[in-house]
Write a protein that holds these residues in place. Structure first.
Motif, PDB file in Angstrom:
ATOM      1  N   GLU A  48       0.838  -1.207   0.000  1.00 20.65           N
ATOM      2  CA  GLU A  48       0.000   0.000   0.000  1.00 20.65           C
ATOM      3  C   GLU A  48       0.874   1.259   0.000  1.00 20.65           C
ATOM      4  O   GLU A  48       0.639   2.196  -0.757  1.00 20.65           O
ATOM      5  CB  GLU A  48      -0.938   0.009   1.202  1.00 20.65           C
ATOM      6  CG  GLU A  48      -1.811   1.251   1.256  1.00 20.65           C
ATOM      7  CD  GLU A  48      -2.686   1.303   2.499  1.00 20.65           C
ATOM      8  OE1 GLU A  48      -3.355   2.345   2.672  1.00 20.65           O
ATOM      9  OE2 GLU A  48      -2.702   0.343   3.297  1.00 20.65           O
ATOM     10  N   ALA A  49       1.894   1.271   0.843  1.00 19.09           N
ATOM     11  CA  ALA A  49       2.786   2.437   0.910  1.00 19.09           C
ATOM     12  C   ALA A  49       3.530   2.623  -0.408  1.00 19.09           C
ATOM     13  O   ALA A  49       3.614   3.747  -0.932  1.00 19.09           O
ATOM     14  CB  ALA A  49       3.771   2.272   2.066  1.00 19.09           C
ATOM     15  N   GLY A 105       1.285   3.854  -3.316  1.00 17.17           N
ATOM     16  CA  GLY A 105       0.942   5.272  -3.250  1.00 17.17           C
ATOM     17  C   GLY A 105       1.981   6.159  -3.909  1.00 17.17           C
ATOM     18  O   GLY A 105       1.676   7.263  -4.348  1.00 17.17           O
ATOM     19  N   VAL A 106       3.212   5.681  -4.006  1.00 16.86           N
ATOM     20  CA  VAL A 106       4.282   6.441  -4.665  1.00 16.86           C
ATOM     21  C   VAL A 106       4.456   5.984  -6.108  1.00 16.86           C
ATOM     22  O   VAL A 106       4.638   6.800  -7.008  1.00 16.86           O
ATOM     23  CB  VAL A 106       5.616   6.287  -3.892  1.00 16.86           C
ATOM     24  CG1 VAL A 106       6.755   6.966  -4.628  1.00 16.86           C
ATOM     25  CG2 VAL A 106       5.483   6.847  -2.492  1.00 16.86           C
ATOM     26  N   ARG A 136       2.248   4.626  -8.199  1.00 17.53           N
ATOM     27  CA  ARG A 136       1.096   5.090  -8.979  1.00 17.53           C
ATOM     28  C   ARG A 136       1.143   4.614 -10.428  1.00 17.53           C
ATOM     29  O   ARG A 136       1.032   5.398 -11.367  1.00 17.53           O
ATOM     30  CB  ARG A 136       0.977   6.602  -8.927  1.00 17.53           C
ATOM     31  CG  ARG A 136       0.712   7.114  -7.533  1.00 17.53           C
ATOM     32  CD  ARG A 136       0.329   8.570  -7.526  1.00 17.53           C
ATOM     33  NE  ARG A 136       0.070   8.983  -6.179  1.00 17.53           N
ATOM     34  CZ  ARG A 136      -1.155   9.128  -5.669  1.00 17.53           C
ATOM     35  NH1 ARG A 136      -2.207   8.889  -6.399  1.00 17.53           N
ATOM     36  NH2 ARG A 136      -1.306   9.524  -4.421  1.00 17.53           N
TER      37      ARG A 136
END
Length: 195
Positions: free
Chosen positions: A40-41, A44-45, A47
């Protein structure tokens, strides 16, 4: 054989091998204790950016519990996720930190890779460990250099570096190969225009 985990459970002393998995999602789910937190982390970067290569690390720390790391290269950045159990007394039982760091590939000034080779009984050389470092243009903490002569005890300036290692006992031959592939990928991009 198992080691005590943070919070009282048991973790295997040898973690599953992530090296056969070519995609980040499968490798993380096979190897990390907290793959959903990491993915998830990272997602998010990233993308939707293409993951060109990655390396994973996990070990049990006698004080804090499980320490996990994922490093991804997407052609222009290194994206590092780090998860670590919180030490007893520093938070509720089962607490962990989840950290993210993004390093532009343009800030990598040097890539080093040291392989230790041993000879088999038949005389063949084989790699039994690998150490990789990525020297960055950013500066690490500066402070007195205790190794310097007394007259040169002023503050020393060190460049920040990322360090990774695998051995036959810690990761096995597959993870040694994958880490070397990751180092070569990053090295092939240093000093070139990024994607």
């Amino acid at each position: 054989m198992a080691r005590p985990a943070f919070g009282g459970g048991e973790l295997p002393a040898v973690f599953p091998d992530w090296s056969p998995y070519q995609d980040l999602d499968s490798a993380a789910r096979a190897y990390l204790r907290d793959p959903d937190v990491a993915l998830e982390a990272l997602g998010g970067v990233l993308r939707g950016a293409t993951v060109l290569g990655f390396t994973l690390e996990r070990f049990v720390n006698e004080v804090n519990g499980v320490w996990q790391e994922v490093v991804v290269c997407d052609g222009s950045r290194l994206i590092l996720w780090h998860g670590e159990d919180v030490a007893p007394g520093d938070g509720p039982p089962g607490s962990m930190t989840s950290s993210l760091r993004v390093v532009p590939l343009s800030s990598v000034t040097e890539v080093g890779c040291r392989r230790r080779l041993t000879r088999t009984a038949g005389g063949q050389a084989r790699v039994d460990s690998i150490d990789v470092y990525l020297l960055l243009s950013s500066l690490d903490e500066a402070g007195p250099n205790p190794a310097a002569p007394a007259e040169d005890q002023g503050n020393s300036v060190r460049h920040d570096a990322l360090r990774f290692g695998k051995t036959l006992d810690d990761g096995g031959a597959g993870q040694i190969t994958r880490l070397e592939e990751f180092a070569r990928l990053v090295a092939s991009m240093v000093g070139r225009p990024t994607l």
